[in-house]
Scaffold this motif. Structure first.
Motif, PDB file in Angstrom:
ATOM      1  N   LYS A 424       0.861  -1.181   0.000  1.00  0.00           N
ATOM      2  CA  LYS A 424       0.000   0.000   0.000  1.00  0.00           C
ATOM      3  C   LYS A 424       0.898   1.232   0.000  1.00  0.00           C
ATOM      4  CE  LYS A 424      -3.766   2.201   2.613  1.00  0.00           C
ATOM      5  NZ  LYS A 424      -4.629   2.101   3.814  1.00  0.00           N
ATOM      6  N   GLY A 425       0.499   2.256  -0.746  1.00  0.00           N
ATOM      7  CA  GLY A 425       1.322   3.455  -0.815  1.00  0.00           C
ATOM      8  C   GLY A 425       0.485   4.706  -0.940  1.00  0.00           C
ATOM      9  N   ILE A 426       1.112   5.853  -0.662  1.00  0.00           N
ATOM     10  CA  ILE A 426       0.456   7.152  -0.803  1.00  0.00           C
ATOM     11  C   ILE A 426       1.313   8.009  -1.717  1.00  0.00           C
ATOM     12  CG2 ILE A 426      -0.396   9.209   0.382  1.00  0.00           C
ATOM     13  CD1 ILE A 426      -0.718   7.545   2.886  1.00  0.00           C
ATOM     14  N   LEU A 427       0.738   8.431  -2.848  1.00  0.00           N
ATOM     15  CA  LEU A 427       1.474   9.246  -3.808  1.00  0.00           C
ATOM     16  C   LEU A 427       1.580  10.679  -3.315  1.00  0.00           C
ATOM     17  CD1 LEU A 427      -0.001   7.977  -7.201  1.00  0.00           C
ATOM     18  CD2 LEU A 427       2.087   7.233  -6.034  1.00  0.00           C
ATOM     19  N   ARG A 428       2.374  11.457  -4.009  1.00  0.00           N
ATOM     20  CA  ARG A 428       2.612  12.838  -3.591  1.00  0.00           C
ATOM     21  C   ARG A 428       1.351  13.689  -3.651  1.00  0.00           C
ATOM     22  NH1 ARG A 428       3.905  16.558  -7.620  1.00  0.00           N
ATOM     23  NH2 ARG A 428       5.621  17.444  -6.416  1.00  0.00           N
ATOM     24  N   ASP A 429       0.353  13.290  -4.443  1.00  0.00           N
ATOM     25  CA  ASP A 429      -0.896  14.052  -4.480  1.00  0.00           C
ATOM     26  C   ASP A 429      -1.880  13.586  -3.417  1.00  0.00           C
ATOM     27  OD1 ASP A 429      -1.780  11.628  -5.419  1.00  0.00           O
ATOM     28  OD2 ASP A 429      -2.595  12.383  -7.302  1.00  0.00           O
ATOM     29  N   GLY A 430      -1.449  12.654  -2.557  1.00  0.00           N
ATOM     30  CA  GLY A 430      -2.285  12.181  -1.462  1.00  0.00           C
ATOM     31  C   GLY A 430      -3.153  10.993  -1.791  1.00  0.00           C
ATOM     32  N   SER A 431      -3.189  10.574  -3.043  1.00  0.00           N
ATOM     33  CA  SER A 431      -4.037   9.442  -3.408  1.00  0.00           C
ATOM     34  C   SER A 431      -3.395   8.127  -2.976  1.00  0.00           C
ATOM     35  CB  SER A 431      -4.321   9.439  -4.911  1.00  0.00           C
ATOM     36  OG  SER A 431      -3.122   9.437  -5.645  1.00  0.00           O
ATOM     37  N   VAL A 432      -4.246   7.157  -2.624  1.00  0.00           N
ATOM     38  CA  VAL A 432      -3.783   5.869  -2.106  1.00  0.00           C
ATOM     39  C   VAL A 432      -3.706   4.868  -3.254  1.00  0.00           C
ATOM     40  CG1 VAL A 432      -4.167   4.083  -0.361  1.00  0.00           C
ATOM     41  CG2 VAL A 432      -4.939   6.416   0.069  1.00  0.00           C
ATOM     42  N   VAL A 433      -2.619   4.117  -3.306  1.00  0.00           N
ATOM     43  CA  VAL A 433      -2.401   3.174  -4.400  1.00  0.00           C
ATOM     44  C   VAL A 433      -1.918   1.837  -3.860  1.00  0.00           C
ATOM     45  CG1 VAL A 433      -1.870   4.926  -6.145  1.00  0.00           C
ATOM     46  CG2 VAL A 433      -0.037   4.038  -4.693  1.00  0.00           C
ATOM     47  N   ALA A 434      -1.991   0.819  -4.708  1.00  0.00           N
ATOM     48  CA  ALA A 434      -1.384  -0.489  -4.433  1.00  0.00           C
ATOM     49  C   ALA A 434      -0.254  -0.671  -5.439  1.00  0.00           C
ATOM     50  CB  ALA A 434      -2.411  -1.599  -4.569  1.00  0.00           C
ATOM     51  N   ILE A 435       0.948  -0.959  -4.948  1.00  0.00           N
ATOM     52  CA  ILE A 435       2.127  -1.057  -5.802  1.00  0.00           C
ATOM     53  C   ILE A 435       2.612  -2.498  -5.810  1.00  0.00           C
ATOM     54  CG2 ILE A 435       4.498  -0.280  -6.138  1.00  0.00           C
ATOM     55  CD1 ILE A 435       3.723   2.375  -4.894  1.00  0.00           C
ATOM     56  N   LYS A 436       2.536  -3.105  -6.992  1.00  0.00           N
ATOM     57  CA  LYS A 436       2.946  -4.503  -7.152  1.00  0.00           C
ATOM     58  C   LYS A 436       4.384  -4.532  -7.661  1.00  0.00           C
ATOM     59  CE  LYS A 436      -0.009  -7.442  -8.886  1.00  0.00           C
ATOM     60  NZ  LYS A 436      -0.203  -8.477  -7.853  1.00  0.00           N
ATOM     61  N   SER A 474      13.042  -0.381 -12.759  1.00  0.00           N
ATOM     62  CA  SER A 474      14.318  -0.016 -12.161  1.00  0.00           C
ATOM     63  C   SER A 474      15.359  -1.069 -12.501  1.00  0.00           C
ATOM     64  CB  SER A 474      14.175   0.110 -10.641  1.00  0.00           C
ATOM     65  OG  SER A 474      15.438   0.177 -10.024  1.00  0.00           O
ATOM     66  N   LYS A 475      16.313  -0.702 -13.309  1.00  0.00           N
ATOM     67  CA  LYS A 475      17.351  -1.685 -13.634  1.00  0.00           C
ATOM     68  C   LYS A 475      18.328  -1.830 -12.475  1.00  0.00           C
ATOM     69  CE  LYS A 475      20.242   1.612 -16.227  1.00  0.00           C
ATOM     70  NZ  LYS A 475      20.817   1.889 -17.540  1.00  0.00           N
ATOM     71  N   GLY A 476      18.428  -0.809 -11.635  1.00  0.00           N
ATOM     72  CA  GLY A 476      19.288  -0.907 -10.471  1.00  0.00           C
ATOM     73  C   GLY A 476      18.780  -1.936  -9.474  1.00  0.00           C
ATOM     74  N   ARG A 477      17.474  -1.959  -9.259  1.00  0.00           N
ATOM     75  CA  ARG A 477      16.874  -2.936  -8.350  1.00  0.00           C
ATOM     76  C   ARG A 477      16.503  -4.226  -9.065  1.00  0.00           C
ATOM     77  NH1 ARG A 477      14.618  -1.081  -3.308  1.00  0.00           N
ATOM     78  NH2 ARG A 477      13.240  -2.887  -3.454  1.00  0.00           N
ATOM     79  N   GLY A 478      16.430  -4.170 -10.412  1.00  0.00           N
ATOM     80  CA  GLY A 478      16.034  -5.352 -11.156  1.00  0.00           C
ATOM     81  C   GLY A 478      14.578  -5.696 -10.928  1.00  0.00           C
ATOM     82  N   GLU A 479      13.726  -4.662 -10.845  1.00  0.00           N
ATOM     83  CA  GLU A 479      12.306  -4.878 -10.562  1.00  0.00           C
ATOM     84  C   GLU A 479      11.456  -3.979 -11.450  1.00  0.00           C
ATOM     85  OE1 GLU A 479      11.412  -5.744  -6.034  1.00  0.00           O
ATOM     86  OE2 GLU A 479      12.962  -4.214  -6.204  1.00  0.00           O
ATOM     87  N   CYS A 480      10.243  -4.432 -11.672  1.00  0.00           N
ATOM     88  CA  CYS A 480       9.230  -3.615 -12.327  1.00  0.00           C
ATOM     89  C   CYS A 480       8.112  -3.389 -11.323  1.00  0.00           C
ATOM     90  CB  CYS A 480       8.695  -4.309 -13.574  1.00  0.00           C
ATOM     91  SG  CYS A 480       7.424  -3.365 -14.439  1.00  0.00           S
ATOM     92  N   PHE A 481       7.639  -2.154 -11.215  1.00  0.00           N
ATOM     93  CA  PHE A 481       6.579  -1.818 -10.279  1.00  0.00           C
ATOM     94  C   PHE A 481       5.336  -1.371 -11.051  1.00  0.00           C
ATOM     95  CE2 PHE A 481      10.665  -0.842  -8.317  1.00  0.00           C
ATOM     96  CZ  PHE A 481      10.608  -1.607  -7.162  1.00  0.00           C
ATOM     97  N   LEU A 482       4.203  -1.971 -10.731  1.00  0.00           N
ATOM     98  CA  LEU A 482       2.928  -1.575 -11.320  1.00  0.00           C
ATOM     99  C   LEU A 482       2.132  -0.839 -10.256  1.00  0.00           C
ATOM    100  CD1 LEU A 482       2.047  -4.884 -13.207  1.00  0.00           C
ATOM    101  CD2 LEU A 482       3.196  -2.854 -14.115  1.00  0.00           C
ATOM    102  N   ILE A 483       1.693   0.372 -10.556  1.00  0.00           N
ATOM    103  CA  ILE A 483       0.991   1.210  -9.594  1.00  0.00           C
ATOM    104  C   ILE A 483      -0.481   1.241  -9.958  1.00  0.00           C
ATOM    105  CG2 ILE A 483       0.775   3.508  -8.609  1.00  0.00           C
ATOM    106  CD1 ILE A 483       4.041   2.573 -10.218  1.00  0.00           C
ATOM    107  N   TYR A 484      -1.313   0.648  -9.091  1.00  0.00           N
ATOM    108  CA  TYR A 484      -2.754   0.569  -9.317  1.00  0.00           C
ATOM    109  C   TYR A 484      -3.501   1.427  -8.287  1.00  0.00           C
ATOM    110  CZ  TYR A 484      -1.930  -3.723 -12.097  1.00  0.00           C
ATOM    111  OH  TYR A 484      -1.525  -4.640 -13.037  1.00  0.00           O
ATOM    112  N   ASP A 485      -4.737   1.789  -8.620  1.00  0.00           N
ATOM    113  CA  ASP A 485      -5.611   2.376  -7.605  1.00  0.00           C
ATOM    114  C   ASP A 485      -5.780   1.393  -6.453  1.00  0.00           C
ATOM    115  OD1 ASP A 485      -6.079   4.772  -8.857  1.00  0.00           O
ATOM    116  OD2 ASP A 485      -7.946   4.146  -9.814  1.00  0.00           O
ATOM    117  N   PHE A 486      -5.763   1.908  -5.231  1.00  0.00           N
ATOM    118  CA  PHE A 486      -5.990   1.045  -4.074  1.00  0.00           C
ATOM    119  C   PHE A 486      -7.490   0.804  -3.907  1.00  0.00           C
ATOM    120  CE2 PHE A 486      -6.847   0.596   0.512  1.00  0.00           C
ATOM    121  CZ  PHE A 486      -6.116  -0.557   0.761  1.00  0.00           C
TER     122      PHE A 486
END
Length: 680
Positions: A424-436, A474-486
């Motif tokens: 679970k995450g909170i973006l800079r605009d205050g909206s809540v998201v789920a980050i996979k 992120s090639k540094g972390r070797g991960e892909c992040f998908l940001i969805y509405d929470f």
């Protein structure tokens, strides 16, 4: 010769000035460290002999000119104060100190950071009043001061922040009225003032903000007529627990009478006709004048005015002198701004333009984590011009993802699978998201195939699918992040096998609505009635059906298999097969069709009807269409419509037929559900 001598001394002078600037920033950082981390527990990498721009100062990033541009120390456990020495970081564009235990007041010197765009001080223990000097920070775009212990009123000077997109002041101890001057912020999109002790009315000027999308004033003591302009915000206007508010056209608000007609442009928190108030009781932001009929009051006001004129004259004189000195310095440093920051025009922007500015300015932090390795989006390779534009609008940077999740804190972990973790995450605009978060090894190795799958995900738009907000590779972390509405109410699986009396039993009308919503979402994926290629979900389960605050169903992970390697997809399918969602023909053909999704949908309908997770026997015995009463969820206590139940049971039986040819299409199912008037 004279020119050569001049250039020689010029370069010596400039070199000396650069060293002086670097030394002053180092001193400022060391003073900040002593104040932020008095026990030297967390900032041991900050040393007086070090170089802030060499990559070893934790949380410090520099611009191309070698100047400190960002300080990012969120969630570090800091338990000190914010030092006025921060004013020495003249080129700072981002200050991220949220999720710590800082205490004390915000130093007014912070207003000297004239190029600062992001100020995050939320979720600390800061006290005192919000410095009105912040109103002079002309480049500020995000101001996050929520979840602290600030007192006093909201400074009217904040209305001067013409580039501010987000103002978050919720969960403090603020009093007074909402300043009408906040309506002067022409690009303000989100304003959160909830959970304070504000009183008075909501200014009409604020309600008329051209780009305002969210106004949250819950849990205050506001009163008066709610401006009609706020109706356009729909669910973006949150006003519960303000017993004095009234207005027409707003759910749960009483109609206003004459006594409620307070002028919203001039908040009068004590109501019309109130007299006998002490000036101490009136907040600065109320902008009120006491009745001034007595001689004492008149003379006091006059003498106060004269004193103000004298003080004002002195201040203006000093300020003009200072401006004269600084003008030349500012002229020479004009080209030293952080290269990635973008200017927002003071003119009124359209909503789409403002959103574009917000996205591109997601965070000006320079990413230091990139090295050699996986980077499917590098230089726009394998992308057409249109695809590049689409992807650009969806792209987040790593800092935004890390900030939203508090550096992937376990507190924010929603769940894990064998190939991903969701936070679970909170973006800079205050909206809540789920980050996979998906590891590189779980993604398709061919970058062209990966990009094709990503393109499919970004193209999906339907009210019954979880919306993809963006992604980050992120090639540094070797991960892909998908940001969805929470989606706040969990998944359908959590509402199955619920014991009677637990308070989580779904009502009959809700169950019918869930079935219909799932059907419409799958129909969209299968390509009916839209000019798009058909898409097979392949992994429809009750766990993939998320429920929002109104128990409205949204199908998750649609198209995700197009990003994943075959072995990961197969591993997920084995879990689905164990739960009974996998169509029987897959065992012989090894292929998925739209009828495979139909089969899984039928299993879910059986689950909704019975309230149980295990429905394998119901699927096997699906031929007896007259005995649905035997397995209707007893927790409903007979509160359901038999006609609807019989129709849903028949749909479930048809969808789970052994032969895929006998199963109806999702188009036919949606049409059948729509023909039932009470199913609408």
């Amino acid at each position: 010769m004279n020119l050569a001598v001049f250039l020689f001394f010029f370069f010596i002078f400039m070199s000396k000035e650069t060293r002086v600037s670097a030394n002053s920033e180092l001193r400022a950082l060391m003073d900040m460290k002593a104040s932020l981390d008095p026990e030297d527990k967390y900032l041991s990498s900050w040393t007086i002999n070090g170089n802030p721009c060499d990559g070893y100062f934790e949380g410090v990033a520099c611009n191309d000119e070698g100047q400190v541009a960002n300080v990012s120390l969120q969630g570090k456990g800091l338990n000190g104060k914010l030092s006025p020495a921060i004013t020495g970081l003249k080129h700072l564009t981002g200050l991220y100190l949220h999720y710590n235990s800082l205490y004390g007041e915000i130093p007014k010197e912070i207003a000297n950071l004239k190029v600062l765009t992001d100020l995050y001080l939320n979720v600390n223990n800061l006290t005192g009043e919000i410095p009105p000097e912040i109103g002079s920070m002309e480049n500020l775009q995000v101001l996050q001061l929520c979840y602290n212990q600030f007192t006093g009123s909201i400074p009217t000077q904040l209305g001067s922040l013409k580039k501010l997109n987000v103002l978050a002041l919720q969960s403090n101890q603020l009093t007074g009225a909402i300043p009408a001057s906040l309506g002067d912020m022409s690009v303000l999109m989100r304003l959160d003032l909830s959970f304070n002790s504000l009183f008075g009315s909501i200014p009409t000027k604020l309600a008329d903000g051209p780009l305002l999308e969210v106004l949250d004033v819950r849990n205050n003591s506001l009163s008066g007529n709610v401006p009609l302009a706020l109706k356009r915000l729909s669910e973006g206007f949150l006003y519960q627990n303000n017993l004095g508010l009234c207005g027409s056209g707003f759910m749960n608000l009483k109609a206003c009478n004459v006594s409620d007609s307070i002028n919203p442009s001039r908040p009068e928190p004590f109501g019309p006709g109130s007299t006998g108030l002490s000036t101490r009781e009136i907040p600065e932001t109320a902008n009120l004048q006491l009745p001034c009929n007595q001689t004492y009051c008149s003379s006091k006001s006059r003498s106060h005015h004269q004193a103000s004129v004298v003080v004002g004259t002195v201040i203006v004189t000093v300020a003009l002198s200072a401006i004269g000195i600084l003008t030349f310095t500012q002229y020479r440093r004009r080209k030293q701004k952080l290269g990635s920051s973008l200017e927002i025009s003071d003119s009124r922007l359209s909503t789409d333009q403002a959103k574009g500015v917000c996205r591109k300015n997601g965070s000006p932090l320079i990413s230091l984590e990139y090295s050699n390795g996986w980077d499917p989006l590098a230089d726009g390779k394998n992308l057409s011009g249109h695809a590049q534009d689409v992807f650009q609008s969806f792209m987040f940077n790593l800092n935004e993802v890390e900030t939203a999740t508090q550096y992937f804190s376990e507190v924010n972990l929603l769940g894990k699978s064998n190939y991903s973790a969701t936070y679970k995450g909170i973006l800079r605009d205050g909206s809540v998201v789920a980050i996979k978060s998906i590891n590189k090894t779980s993604c398709k190795s061919e970058e062209a195939e990966f990009l094709k799958g990503l393109n499919i995900l970004t193209s999906l738009r339907h009210e019954n699918l979880v919306r993809l907000r963006g992604f980050c590779c992120s090639k540094g972390r070797g991960e892909c992040f998908l940001i969805y509405d929470f989606v706040p109410n969990g998944n359908l699986l959590q509402y199955l096998d619920v014991k009677d009396g637990d308070g989580c039993v779904l009502e009959w009308s809700t169950r019918v609505s869930i079935v219909k919503g799932i059907a419409k979402g799958i129909e969209y994926l299968h390509g009916y009635k839209v000019n798009k290629p058909a898409l097979i979900h392949q992994n429809i389960t009750a766990e993939k059906v998320l429920l929002d605050q109104r128990c409205y169903p949204l199908l998750a992970d649609s198209g995700l298999q197009n990003l994943l390697t075959n072995d990961i997809v197969f591993s997920a399918l084995k879990a689905s097969a164990a739960m009974g969602y996998l169509a029987p023909e897959y065992a012989t053909t090894g292929r998925f069709t739209d009828k495979s999704d139909v089969y899984a949908f039928g299993v879910i309908v059986f689950q909704v009807l019975s309230g149980k997770r295990e429905v394998t026997n119901l699927v096997r015995l699906g031929g007896d269409s007259c005995r649905f009463q035997d397995y209707i969820d007893p927790s409903l206590h007979g509160r359901f419509f038999e006609y609807e139940a019989a129709k849903l049971a028949r749909i479930a039986w048809l969808c789970t037929h052994e032969s895929p040819i006998e199963r109806p299409s999702m188009e036919a199912i949606v049409q059948e559900l729509g023909n039932c008037s009470s199913c609408l």
